[in-house]
Design a protein around this motif. Structure first.
Motif, PDB file in Angstrom:
ATOM      1  N   SER B  43       9.568 -61.115   6.554  1.00 51.38           N
ATOM      2  CA  SER B  43       8.051 -61.261   6.572  1.00 51.38           C
ATOM      3  C   SER B  43       7.664 -60.538   5.304  1.00 51.38           C
ATOM      4  O   SER B  43       6.829 -61.001   4.266  1.00 51.38           O
ATOM      5  CB  SER B  43       7.361 -60.604   7.722  1.00 51.38           C
ATOM      6  N   ASP B 164       5.964 -68.273   7.882  1.00 51.94           N
ATOM      7  CA  ASP B 164       6.581 -67.139   8.408  1.00 51.94           C
ATOM      8  C   ASP B 164       6.837 -67.325  10.034  1.00 51.94           C
ATOM      9  O   ASP B 164       5.817 -67.285  10.657  1.00 51.94           O
ATOM     10  CB  ASP B 164       5.814 -65.997   8.100  1.00 51.94           C
ATOM     11  N   GLU B 165       7.788 -67.757  10.317  1.00 56.15           N
ATOM     12  CA  GLU B 165       8.086 -67.761  11.754  1.00 56.15           C
ATOM     13  C   GLU B 165       7.242 -69.080  12.336  1.00 56.15           C
ATOM     14  O   GLU B 165       6.459 -68.250  13.415  1.00 56.15           O
ATOM     15  CB  GLU B 165       8.325 -66.643  12.464  1.00 56.15           C
TER      16      GLU B 165
HETATM   17 MG    MG Z   1       8.660 -61.175  10.544  1.00 52.64          MG
END
Ligand code: MG
Ligand code: ADP
Lengths: 216, 243
Positions: B43, B164-165
Motif C-alpha cells: 500500500s 489497492d486490494e
Molecule cells: Mg495494504
C-alpha cells in the motif's frame, strides 16, 4: 411604588430585541472566526495549529463574565477611545462564540474520516475544494446538534451583559423588579421568556441528534 | 520511456523503514500485479506513486515527471493517476452522479449540467451501473460502491490506475463483479498497478507479477513463470500459503 402591569411585561419583551441583537452580532462575527480557528486547528501548518489551539484553550478557560469585563473596561484603556456598550459587549460575545463554535466545528471536521480528504485529493481537488465540497458538508452535519445546543448557551449567556448595564432581557427584568418591588414575578417573566426562546432550540437540537444517530 | 519509473525508493515511518530500495518500471499498457504478505509495504508503494506519501530516498517518475519534486504540480498529476482503495471512500453525502462528476467539473475538465451527467452515464455504463446514477452510496452494495469508485476514477480519463486490494473488503459473492470490471479495463489497454490477493487474477490478467517482501521487490517476472518456478523460498512459501 406601582404594581406590576402588562406594560412591564411588554417592556421586557421589547428588551428581547437587544438580546437578539447580541446573539446576531456574536454569530455574525463569531461564526466566521470560529470557522477560521477550526480550519487552523485541523490544517497542515504546525504554527497555525498551535496558535488556534492556544486561543481556543485560553478563551474557554475564562468565564464569560471575565470576557465581558475585559472588553468593557479594557477596550477603552487599550484602544484609548470610549466605545458604546454594544460594541464592547458584542466583542466579548463574539470571542466567546468564536472559541466555543470553533471547538465544536474542529471536532466535526476531525470526525470526518481522513480517507475522505485523501480520496478528494487523489481526484485532483485543491485543499479548499476538498474542504468546501467533501469535508465541510459532512462535518457540518455531524456538528449541527452541538451547534444548535451552543446557540442556547449563547442566548442564556447574553444575560450576563446586564452586569455592565447593557439593557437586554435580564436587565429589563432587574429594572422592572426595582420599579415594582415584585422581584419574584419580574424574574419569573424573564425566566419564562428565556425558556420560550431556548426550549424549541433544545428540542430541535435533540431531534437533529436522533436523526444523526439513526443515520449511522 | 516507461510510464512509471521507480528507482531505489526508500520510505520510513519514523524509525521503521517500510520501503528499502524499490526498483520497478511499468510500461504503458502493462498490468502489474503486486503480491506479498501483509505489512510488506504494498500500500505504501502505491501511495508513493501518486504522491500521497513523501519518500526518503530514490525517485519516482510518472510520465517522465518526478512525483516528489517541489516543482511538480501534484494536483495535475493526480488528475491522470486514478487510485481505488479497499474501503471505496465514496462521498456519502453525494449521489453517484455527483461523486463521479465532482472532480471533472471542479478541475474544469467538463461543464456542469448535461455534459457532466452524460459523462457520469458513460463511465457508469463501463462498470454496468447506469441505473444507479441517482442513488446514494449508502444504498449500494459493497461491490456496487467499488464499481462506482472505479467509475469515479475513469471520469478523469486517467492514463494510469492504481488499485489497492479493492476486493478485500467485499463479501465473496461480490468480488467477481469488480474483478470483471478490472479485466475489461485491462482489455481496453489501461495501464494498471494493482495490489491483490486474487491469485487467479494475478495469474491470468497480469502482464507482470511483482512479489514484495520486507520492503523490497523480492522477485518479478511473468506470472506463469513465477507461479511455476519461484526462485526464492519466500515466494514459494507465499504461493503455497495463499493457495
Ligand atoms: Mg495494504
Ligand atoms: N501512516 C503510517 N504510519 C506508520 N506506519 C505505517 C503507516 N502506514 C503504514 N505503516 C507501516 O508500514 C508497513 C507497511 O504497510 P503497508 O504498506 O500498508 O503494507 P501492506 O499494504 O503490504 O500490507 C506496516 O508495518 C505498517 O504498519
Amino acid at each position: 411604588m406601582r404594581g406590576f402591569t402588562i406594560s412591564d411585561f411588554l417592556t421586557m419583551l421589547a428588551a428581547v430585541q437587544w438580546t437578539a441583537t447580541l446573539v446576531v452580532l456574536a454569530l455574525a462575527f463569531g461564526a466566521p472566526l470560529a470557522l477560521l480557528l477550526a480550519r487552523m486547528c485541523t490544517g497542515r501548518s504546525r504554527i497555525a495549529r498551535l496558535v488556534a489551539t492556544g486561543i481556543l484553550q485560553l478563551v474557554q478557560g475564562v468565564p464569560v463574565l471575565g470576557l465581558l469585563m475585559f472588553f468593557y473596561f479594557g477596550m477603552p484603556v487599550f484602544l484609548g477611545i470610549k466605545v458604546p456598550a454594544l460594541v464592547s459587549v458584542g466583542a466579548a460575545f463574539t470571542i466567546f462564540t468564536a472559541a466555543f463554535l470553533g471547538e465544536i466545528w474542529r471536532g466535526g471536521i476531525q470526525a470526518v474520516h481522513v480517507a475522505q480528504g485523501e480520496a478528494a485529493a487523489c481526484l485532483g481537488l485543491t485543499r479548499w475544494q476538498t474542504f468546501r465540497h467533501v469535508i465541510a458538508p459532512q462535518a457540518f452535519r455531524i456538528a449541527l446538534p452541538a451547534t444548535v445546543g451552543f446557540l442556547v448557551q449563547l442566548i442564556k449567556n447574553t444575560s450576563l451583559a446586564s452586569v455592565v448595564g447593557f439593557v437586554e432581557l435580564a436587565r429589563a427584568g432587574q429594572l422592572a423588579s426595582a420599579a415594582t418591588f415584585q422581584p419574584l414575578l419580574s424574574y419569573a417573566c424573564v425566566a419564562a421568556i428565556y425558556f420560550a426562546l431556548c426550549f424549541p432550540l433544545t428540542l430541535w437540537s435533540r431531534s437533529l441528534e436522533d436523526k444523526l444517530n439513526g443515520a449511522r | 520511456m516507461a510510464l512509471v519509473e521507480i528507482s531505489n525508493v526508500h520510505k520510513s515511518f519514523g524509525e521503521v523503514e517500510v520501503l528499502r530500495g524499490i526498483d520497478l518500471t511499468v510500461e504503458k499498457g502493462e498490468i502489474v500485479t503486486i503480491i506479498g504478505r501483509s505489512g510488506s509495504g504494498k500500500s505504501t508503494l502505491l501511495r508513493c506513486i501518486n504522491g500521497l506519501e513523501q519518500i526518503n530516498g530514490g525517485e519516482i517518475k510518472v510520465a517522465g515527471e518526478l512525483v516528489h519534486s517541489r516543482s511538480t504540480d501534484l494536483r495535475k498529476l493526480r488528475e491522470h493517476v486514478g487510485i481505488v482503495f479497499q474501503q471505496f471512500n465514496l462521498f456519502p453525502h453525494m449521489t453517484v452522479a455527483r461523486n463521479i462528476t465532482l472532480a471533472p467539473v471542479l478541475t474544469g475538465k467538463i461543464a456542469k449540467g448535461d455534459a457532466a451527467r452524460e459523462l457520469a452515464r458513460k463511465v457508469l455504463a463501463q462498470v454496468g451501473l447506469e441505473e444507479k446514477i441517482d442513488a446514494y452510496p449508502g444504498q449500494l452494495s459493497g461491490g456496487q460502491q467499488q464499481r462506482v469508485a472505479i467509475a469515479r476514477c475513469l471520469a478523469m480519463s486517467p492514463y494510469l490506475m492504481l488499485f489497492d486490494e479493492v476486493t478485500s473488503a467485499l463479501d465473496p459473492e461480490l468480488v467477481g463483479e469488480v474483478l470483471k470490471v478490472m479485466e475489461d479495463l485491462a482489455t481496453q489497454g489501461m495501464t494498471m498497478i494493482l495490489v491483490t490477493h486474487e491469485m487467479n487474477f494475478a495469474r491470468n490478467v497480469a502482464s507482470k507479477l511483482v512479489f514484495m517482501h520486507a520492503g523490497m521487490v523480492h522477485e518479478e517476472g511473468r506470472p506463469a513463470d513465477l507461479f511455476a518456478n519461484p526462485a526464492t523460498p519466500e515466494l514459494a512459501n507465499f504461493i503455497s500459503s495463499v493457495r
